[in-house]
Structures are given as structure tokens and as C-alpha cells.
Design an enzyme around this catalytic site. Sequence first.
Site, PDB file in Angstrom:
ATOM      1  N   GLU A 121      15.321   3.219 133.688  1.00 49.34           N
ATOM      2  CA  GLU A 121      16.370   4.234 133.624  1.00 49.34           C
ATOM      3  C   GLU A 121      16.214   5.266 134.742  1.00 49.34           C
ATOM      4  OE1 GLU A 121      18.814   3.685 131.793  1.00 49.34           O
ATOM      5  OE2 GLU A 121      17.882   2.076 130.640  1.00 49.34           O
ATOM      6  N   GLY A 142      44.216   1.338 117.757  1.00 42.93           N
ATOM      7  CA  GLY A 142      43.763   2.696 117.472  1.00 42.93           C
ATOM      8  C   GLY A 142      44.495   3.795 118.195  1.00 42.93           C
ATOM      9  N   GLY A 198      50.485  -1.056 122.575  1.00 44.60           N
ATOM     10  CA  GLY A 198      49.339  -0.213 122.887  1.00 44.60           C
ATOM     11  C   GLY A 198      48.054  -0.814 122.370  1.00 44.60           C
ATOM     12  N   LYS A 223      50.060   3.602 116.799  1.00 44.36           N
ATOM     13  CA  LYS A 223      51.382   2.980 116.672  1.00 44.36           C
ATOM     14  C   LYS A 223      51.893   3.054 115.232  1.00 44.36           C
ATOM     15  CE  LYS A 223      49.835  -0.912 118.293  1.00 44.36           C
ATOM     16  NZ  LYS A 223      48.447  -0.492 118.579  1.00 44.36           N
ATOM     17  N   THR A 224      51.051   2.688 114.287  1.00 48.30           N
ATOM     18  CA  THR A 224      51.467   2.744 112.882  1.00 48.30           C
ATOM     19  C   THR A 224      51.671   4.184 112.436  1.00 48.30           C
ATOM     20  OG1 THR A 224      50.188   0.722 112.486  1.00 48.30           O
ATOM     21  CG2 THR A 224      50.861   1.987 110.565  1.00 48.30           C
ATOM     22  N   HIS A 252      18.059   3.890 137.758  1.00 51.95           N
ATOM     23  CA  HIS A 252      19.504   4.128 137.657  1.00 51.95           C
ATOM     24  C   HIS A 252      19.837   5.573 138.012  1.00 51.95           C
ATOM     25  CE1 HIS A 252      20.572   0.251 136.103  1.00 51.95           C
ATOM     26  NE2 HIS A 252      19.906   0.374 134.966  1.00 51.95           N
TER      27      HIS A 252
END
Length: 668
Positions: A444, A224, A221, A227-228, A447
Site C-alpha cells: 500500500e 438504485g 437508469g 425509478k420506482t 500505491h
Amino acid sequence: MSDENQSNGNGRNDRKNGDGKVPPRNWLLWIAIIGAIPLLMFFKTKTETVQTTVSRHELIQLMDSNLVISGTIHYNPQSSVLHEITGKYRRGETTEVPFKTKTRLNEALETRLLDSGKFESVEPNTLLLNVFLTILPILLVALLIWFFFIRQIKMAGKGALSFGKSKARLLNKEKNRTTFKDVAGVEEAKEEVSELVEFLKDPKKFQKLGGRIPKGILMIGAPGTGKTLLAKAIAGEADAAFFSISGSDFVEMFVGVGASRVRDMFEQARKNTPCLVFIDEIDAVGRSRGHGLGGGNDEREQTLNALLVEMDGFDTQEGIIIIAATNRPDVLDPALLRPGRFDRQITVNLPDVRGREAILKVHAKNVKLDPTADLAVIARGTPGYSGAELANLLNEAALLAARTNKKAISMPELEEARDKVRWGRERRSLAMTDEEKKFTAWHEAGHALVSVLLQHTHPLHKVTIIPRGQALGSTMSLPKQDVLNRRRKEMLDTIAMTMAGRIAEEIVSGDISTGASGDIQQATQMARAMVCFFGMSDKLGMVQYGDNNEYVFLGREMMRSKDYSERIAQEIDAEVKRIIDECFQTAKSIIDNNRDKLEILANTLLEIETLDGAQVEEIVRTGKFTPPPPMPRVEPPTGAKAATPLPEIPKPAPPHLPGLGTPAPATA
């Protein structure tokens, strides 16, 4: 496992106390011994009688005057001439004075002293001294050998010769209180690993049907994703022993240490069966053999070979389950991934909207939330966030609330923390000239205008000219739901939206600047992915050109493979440019037809700095802007800036393209 991690039968640590510090017993003993030496010398000098030192001539005068009462001749074993004489002589009628002298004692003087009847001789015991001088060098050599070799070997985990011992740590249930209740957002992975816990508790349930528990579990994965944490939850749920070690702990500067530590780790595991062994970041030792810059007899390859043999060799024993975690499964050796070693691969994905909400609720137990804070809104506004980022989001929100002297975390802090975690903190102190601010507002606004007018773009969430991170401004869109696949029309409209900032900026300034570099990079990556990987070009067809490997020198090959001709490369470049040019013209046409609305957007941004999606849509639809009513400030924080009106829908993460990484938001 080193001795410092083992406990005796009484539950006490042999070398360390409860708080992990070395007990001061030995230090106090040495301090007492060293401090007692000057005290003993002081009392010794106090108790000794003060003796008067006389010369040879004075001794003869005392003998001639018959004043010597008694005396002793102490022969020096180291010298045949120089000896020490002690005794007493009379001073006056009642006073006796002790004396001593070191003099050359010839035969005549010795005979006179002994014949007087007042002196006696003391022969030294040289046997004990000779034995001591003979044994002392042997004792010193034995002490050095014990200190530098025997003692270091006994001090497992600390000594200089213990580098071949495994650094795996035994995790007991008293120290680890993590359970499956603390893990959220990865329900499928939890179900798969819960089989391990159930097997360790009741193995007969599986063995009755002839089933065999997997020998190895590989969790894959992004960083973050938990998994641990999932491995710690397995340890917390199971009553079995749990060893934890990092992949980098195997490799040292000494040759053969990694393989020795692997063998020692499995030896400890066999003594504690059934048990779980967790190897974090296994790609540190599990990379493919025979590739990259290392030689065929590389130290890492020896460590990997030892790991392969121990996992499925001739000396196979049941009851040891290996759990490994990595975010780079593509560089692992194929022999490590075959059935019999890592039988099962569990993918720990980024959480979806329900998983994000569950993760936020887990971490919200440790902070004080305002009743009006809606974690579902925050979960919807954080697509692409990992579990670690969500935990950091709540932590940042708590820090913001504490900084503004609030009693609980409310929505403004959560919104600001979400933006800060992904894009950085607002830089309101950045000194921008009025001209730069104007160009940024038009950029901006371009956009935002094209994003609202195009049909296949995600809904606009917010546009701002407040600098944040490395960007002078940003336009943010929010998908209605998590993006699993992307359509061709959607990608084309996204490219057109990224081109609009440069077009609007050129209209107002009559020139172009470097502010659109991030837009150009994002558009180029997306167009090239459409042509090379997604088969979205009619001219080149559904053919993948090149591999999708972003990293070089990671154990696969020295150079990128190029599996297409130079003519195809030229066609790819031409097709990428054609897509970008067409999207550029689309954006330019929209801006030219709505120049008045673009100007209203830019001027409004210059006035209030931030507009949400609904306000931008109102300007585009009606050509007018209605200022929002001022928000009541129930508890104004000391020294805090005015809060931006909260939109109804939170901000998105930038769209993610497979193989392209996470592109940056459209910025000035």
C-alpha cells in the site's frame, strides 16, 4: 385487479379488514356448529328415557305372564324380517319399566302381539326417505361443482381458475404518501414527469395548442437511482388512479396467461380513466423477439405482442398513460420503443454532488444527526453512489451510533458507514502474521507514493492496512469533482499507480504474491479499453475493435461478434502489453528514486495502520512523519475501537470507465 383490493362504497374492504387479515367471522361460525353437535347429543341422551333391552324369549315370557302394559311394533323398511318392538311392562304393583327389542318377527308372533290388544303397528314413511336418498347424490355433485369451479371463479385473484386475471394493484392516496418532495437528485427527470401530473389535472391547457400527452414513459437508469420512487411520487401527486405491477407478474407456467393478464390490466385501466399504469422491470416481458434461446411461439413473445397491441392498437383510448422502468434498455424490443408506444425515454442518472447532498438531506429527516455532521462533506466523498446506497449509508451510520450508545449520528459514524457500504466492514479480527502485515504495508505504501508523485492522478485521500471486505489493505483517491471524462495521461498514471504495489512488495520480500491480482485486472481492463474503445493507441488509431456488450444470452445473439482479423487481435494484445509495461517502468523508476520515503511510509503504516492524504504528502515532501495530536474523546462509547483521525476530505469511489463496470480500489 383482484376483488381483495377493491373497496365497497362505504370505504370498507369486502374480504379483509383494515389490517389486511381475513375476518374471523366464518371460522367462529364453523367452530360454533362443530362444538354444538356433541352438546346436542349429550342433552338428547339425558332427556331420553332409559329403556331396558329384552330378548325374544323374555318378550314371550312377559306376554305369557300378562305383564306387558302397552307396546309398538316399528317395521323396518330395509328388512322384511327384523323389526323393532318397544313398550312398557309391569314390575311389582306400581313400577312401569320401558323396554325395547329387535327380533325376527314371524307371522305367528305378529298375530299374537296384535291380537292381544296391547300392541299397535307403525308403518314407516318411506316416501321421504326414498326422495332424500335420490336427491342426496345430486346435491353432493352440485356442491362439489360449486366449490371447485363456481366459487373459484368468483374468488378473483385467489381461485384456481383466476390465473388469467391481472395482478395490478390499485394504489390509493391513503396508502401512498410519497410526493415530489421525497425525490431528490433527479431534477430533470422530475420536471419531465411533472408534465404528466399537470396534464391529468388540467388537460385543456395542453389540448388548446394541439398538444398530446405521451402515451408511454420509459424510465432508464442504473439500479438504485430512484425509478420506482419517482413513479410512486407521480401517483402521490396526481389525483388519477394508479395501477402498479411488475413485469414478472405477467408470466406464469400456463400458456397464454401473460397475454390474458395484459388484456385484463388494460380493461381495468379503461374503467378508471384517466389513470397511470406503472410496469416495473419491463425487460422481464419486453425483450427482443426472435432472438436468444426461446422459440418463435414463446410465451413471453405472446405477452409482448399483447402489450404492443394494447398500447397502440385499433382499440386505442385516451387517458391511459404507461410508465415503465428498466435498467436494461438494450434488450428491449424496438417495436416497444417507437413513438406512439413509449414516446419519451427519461434517463435517471446517478446523482452528482449536489444531488447526493439533497438525497442525504431527504433521508436525514428520519434520523437524528449531530449538529457537527456535515452532509456536504459526505456528498463530496461519495461519487458514484446511487440513491439507494446513500439511504443505506445513513441507515448504517444510525446502527453504528446506536451500537456505541451515542445520542446522535456524528461524522465518524458517517465516514465508517460510507466505507462499509462500498467496500465492506473492517476485519480487525483477521489473524495476519507480522510478515503478511509487513508485505501489505509495503504494497500500500507503493500505491500511495506513486499516487502522490505522479502529476495526473486524483488527490490521495487515505491509505490503510486494515482489512476491509476481501482486501487486506486499500489506497483510496478522491477526485476534486465528479468525473465526466477521463484523459489519456490520467489513465496512464492510474495504471502506473496500480502497478506500484507489486513493485514495492517485490523489493521488501524478494518475491511476488497473489496480492496484486486485483491491480493487474484493473490495469488490464483500463489498457484494453484505451486501445479498443477510446482510440488512445497511436498504432491502432481511432477505431473501435469489438462491441462493448458485457453480457451474453440476453436476447441479442448467441455468440460475441468479432469484427476484426487475427492480425489485429495480436496487435491489440501487443499494444495492451506495451502500455502496461511502460507504466510499470514509470512506477519502478519513481520507487527506485524514492526508496527512503517508501520505507518511512511502510513503517508508519505498520505503526498506526491508517494515513490520510495530507500525512502521506508530508512524508514524501519532508521525509518525516509528525504524529497527529490525540483527539479529545468527549463521549467514549462502551466497547468501541479507537477512532481513526478524520481527514479533511472524504474517501472517493473508484473511477468508473464506460463499458468496464466499476473497478475495484487498489488493494493488497
